[in-house]
Design a protein around this motif. Structure first.
Motif, short mmCIF file in Angstrom:
data_model
loop_
_atom_site.label_atom_id
_atom_site.label_comp_id
_atom_site.label_asym_id
_atom_site.label_seq_id
_atom_site.Cartn_x
_atom_site.Cartn_y
_atom_site.Cartn_z
N THR A 17 -27.99 16.09 -12.93
CA THR A 17 -26.81 16.50 -13.70
C THR A 17 -25.56 16.48 -12.82
O THR A 17 -24.51 15.97 -13.23
CB THR A 17 -27.02 17.95 -14.21
N ILE A 18 -25.69 16.99 -11.61
CA ILE A 18 -24.54 17.03 -10.71
C ILE A 18 -24.13 15.61 -10.32
O ILE A 18 -22.94 15.28 -10.30
CB ILE A 18 -24.85 17.90 -9.47
N SER A 19 -25.10 14.76 -10.06
CA SER A 19 -24.79 13.37 -9.67
C SER A 19 -24.05 12.65 -10.78
O SER A 19 -23.06 11.97 -10.53
CB SER A 19 -26.06 12.58 -9.39
N ARG A 20 -24.56 12.77 -11.99
CA ARG A 20 -23.90 12.07 -13.12
C ARG A 20 -22.49 12.60 -13.31
O ARG A 20 -21.55 11.82 -13.54
CB ARG A 20 -24.73 12.25 -14.40
N ALA A 21 -22.32 13.91 -13.19
CA ALA A 21 -20.99 14.50 -13.39
C ALA A 21 -20.03 14.07 -12.28
O ALA A 21 -18.85 13.78 -12.55
CB ALA A 21 -21.10 16.02 -13.45
N LEU A 22 -20.50 14.00 -11.04
CA LEU A 22 -19.63 13.56 -9.94
C LEU A 22 -19.26 12.10 -10.12
O LEU A 22 -18.10 11.71 -9.89
CB LEU A 22 -20.32 13.76 -8.58
N ALA A 23 -20.23 11.28 -10.53
CA ALA A 23 -19.96 9.86 -10.74
C ALA A 23 -18.87 9.69 -11.81
O ALA A 23 -17.91 8.93 -11.64
CB ALA A 23 -21.23 9.14 -11.16
N GLN A 24 -19.01 10.46 -12.86
CA GLN A 24 -18.03 10.40 -13.96
C GLN A 24 -16.66 10.89 -13.48
O GLN A 24 -15.64 10.24 -13.71
CB GLN A 24 -18.57 11.29 -15.09
N ALA A 25 -16.65 12.01 -12.76
CA ALA A 25 -15.38 12.61 -12.32
C ALA A 25 -14.63 11.70 -11.35
O ALA A 25 -13.40 11.58 -11.42
CB ALA A 25 -15.63 13.97 -11.68
N PHE A 26 -15.36 11.04 -10.45
CA PHE A 26 -14.68 10.24 -9.42
C PHE A 26 -14.71 8.74 -9.74
O PHE A 26 -14.31 7.91 -8.92
CB PHE A 26 -15.29 10.52 -8.04
N GLY A 27 -15.21 8.39 -10.94
CA GLY A 27 -15.21 7.00 -11.36
C GLY A 27 -16.10 6.12 -10.49
O GLY A 27 -15.74 5.00 -10.15
N LEU A 28 -17.29 6.64 -10.13
CA LEU A 28 -18.19 5.89 -9.24
C LEU A 28 -19.48 5.52 -9.98
O LEU A 28 -19.92 6.25 -10.87
CB LEU A 28 -18.56 6.77 -8.03
N PRO A 29 -20.12 4.42 -9.58
CA PRO A 29 -21.44 4.11 -10.15
C PRO A 29 -22.49 5.08 -9.60
O PRO A 29 -22.33 5.58 -8.48
CB PRO A 29 -21.71 2.68 -9.69
N HIS A 30 -23.52 5.33 -10.38
CA HIS A 30 -24.55 6.30 -9.98
C HIS A 30 -25.93 5.65 -9.97
O HIS A 30 -26.26 4.89 -10.88
CB HIS A 30 -24.54 7.47 -10.98
N LEU A 31 -26.70 5.94 -8.94
CA LEU A 31 -28.10 5.47 -8.89
C LEU A 31 -29.03 6.67 -8.73
O LEU A 31 -28.94 7.41 -7.75
CB LEU A 31 -28.29 4.50 -7.72
N ASP A 32 -29.91 6.83 -9.72
CA ASP A 32 -30.96 7.85 -9.67
C ASP A 32 -32.16 7.18 -8.99
O ASP A 32 -32.91 6.44 -9.62
CB ASP A 32 -31.29 8.26 -11.11
N THR A 33 -32.31 7.42 -7.68
CA THR A 33 -33.35 6.69 -6.95
C THR A 33 -34.75 7.17 -7.33
O THR A 33 -35.73 6.45 -7.14
CB THR A 33 -33.15 6.79 -5.42
N GLY A 34 -34.85 8.38 -7.87
CA GLY A 34 -36.15 8.87 -8.33
C GLY A 34 -36.73 7.95 -9.39
O GLY A 34 -37.95 7.76 -9.49
N LEU A 35 -35.84 7.37 -10.18
CA LEU A 35 -36.27 6.48 -11.26
C LEU A 35 -37.00 5.25 -10.70
O LEU A 35 -37.94 4.74 -11.32
CB LEU A 35 -35.03 6.03 -12.04
N ILE A 36 -36.56 4.79 -9.54
CA ILE A 36 -37.19 3.63 -8.92
C ILE A 36 -38.63 3.98 -8.52
O ILE A 36 -39.56 3.19 -8.73
CB ILE A 36 -36.36 3.19 -7.68
N TYR A 37 -38.80 5.18 -7.95
CA TYR A 37 -40.16 5.62 -7.57
C TYR A 37 -40.99 5.92 -8.82
O TYR A 37 -42.20 5.65 -8.85
CB TYR A 37 -40.08 6.83 -6.63
#
Ligand code: DC
Length: 208
Positions: A17-37
Motif C-alpha cells: 500500500t505504501i509503495s503504490r501510494a508513494l509511486a502515485q504521489a511522486f509519479g514513479l513506476p512501481h514494481l512489486d517484486t514479491g509478485l515475481i517470486y
C-alpha cells in the motif's frame, strides 16, 4: 534527478500500500517484486522445476489471478530461498530500479541487494498480530475461508524462512528508515512515508 525508493519488510506490514501510494504521489513506476517470486512459486505448484520457472517467467505468469493465495505465498518463500532462482530474477529488478527518473520497488532485499544506492530506503514493519489481522481480513474479503490463527502461523513461518535464508535474507539496510505501522491507519502510514521522502530528498509529491 533520479529518485529510487526501496521498501522492504515482512509480509502484510503495509509495504504494498505504501509503495503504490508513494509511486502515485511522486509519479514513479512501481514494481512489486514479491509478485515475481509468487509467479515463480505458482509455477512450481504445477510441477515445473523452480529454476526452469524462474528462467522462463513470462508476463502471463505475472498476470495469473491466483498469486495472492496462502499456498502461492508459501511456494514463493520456498523458491526465494534458492540462490540460483534469485540470481535468475535479479537483472530484471535491477534494470527496473535503475530506470531514468527512478522507481519504487518493494520486497525483502531491495535496499540491500537490488538497489543499495536507492535515495530513500524504508523497512516497513508491524507487530505479528496486527499483520495477521490485516492479512486475514484481506483474505476473507477476497473469498478465502481461513482462520486467523492459521494466517498468523503462516506469516511467522514465512518470515522465519525469509529472514534465515543465506541468500539475500530479509533484513533492514543499515541506512533504512524503519516505519512501524502497527498503530497507524493507511493514510497516516502513507503520509509519514511521503514526509520522510520529502525530508530526505527535498523532492515534493507531484500528486497526493
Ligand atoms: O511480498 P510478498 O509477500 O508478495 O512476497 C512473497 C515471497 O516472496 C516472500 O515470502 C519472500 C519472497 N520475496 C523475496 O524473497 N524477495 C523479494 N524481493 C520479494 C519477495
Amino acid at each position: 534527478m533520479r529518485l529510487t525508493i526501496a521498501i522492504d519488510g515482512p509480509a502484510a506490514a503495509g509495504k504494498g500500500t505504501i509503495s503504490r501510494a508513494l509511486a502515485q504521489a511522486f509519479g514513479l513506476p512501481h514494481l512489486d517484486t514479491g509478485l515475481i517470486y509468487r509467479a515463480t512459486g505458482r509455477r512450481t505448484l504445477d510441477g515445473t522445476d523452480a529454476m526452469e520457472a524462474a528462467r522462463t517467467l513470462s508476463s502471463d505468469d505475472l498476470a495469473a489471478d491466483d498469486l495472492r493465495t496462502p499456498e502461492v505465498a508459501r511456494a514463493a518463500s520456498v523458491v526465494a530461498a534458492i540462490p540460483d532462482v534469485r540470481a535468475a530474477l535479479v537483472d530484471f529488478q535491477r534494470a527496473f530500479a535503475r530506470r531514468q527518473g527512478g522507481a519504487v520497488l518493494d520486497g525483502r532485499d531491495i535496499g540491500t541487494v537490488i538497489c543499495p544506492e536507492a535515495e530513500v530506503k524504508f523497512f516497513v514493519t508491524a507487530s505479528d498480530d496486527v499483520r495477521a489481522q490485516r492479512r486475514h481480513k484481506e483474505l476473507v474479503e477476497t473469498g478465502h475461508d481461513v482462520e486467523l490463527a492459521d494466517v498468523l502461523a503462516d506469516l511467522r513461518e514465512r518470515d522465519a524462512r525469509d529472514s534465515a535464508r543465506a541468500s539475500a535474507p530479509m533484513i533492514a539496510a543499515p541506512d533504512a528508515i524503519t516505519l512501524d505501522t502497527s498503530h497507524m491507519d493507511i493514510d497516516a502510514a502513507v503520509q509519514a512515508a511521503i514526509d520522510i521522502v520529502v525530508d530526505k530528498t527535498g523532492v515534493h509529491p507531484t500528486a497526493e
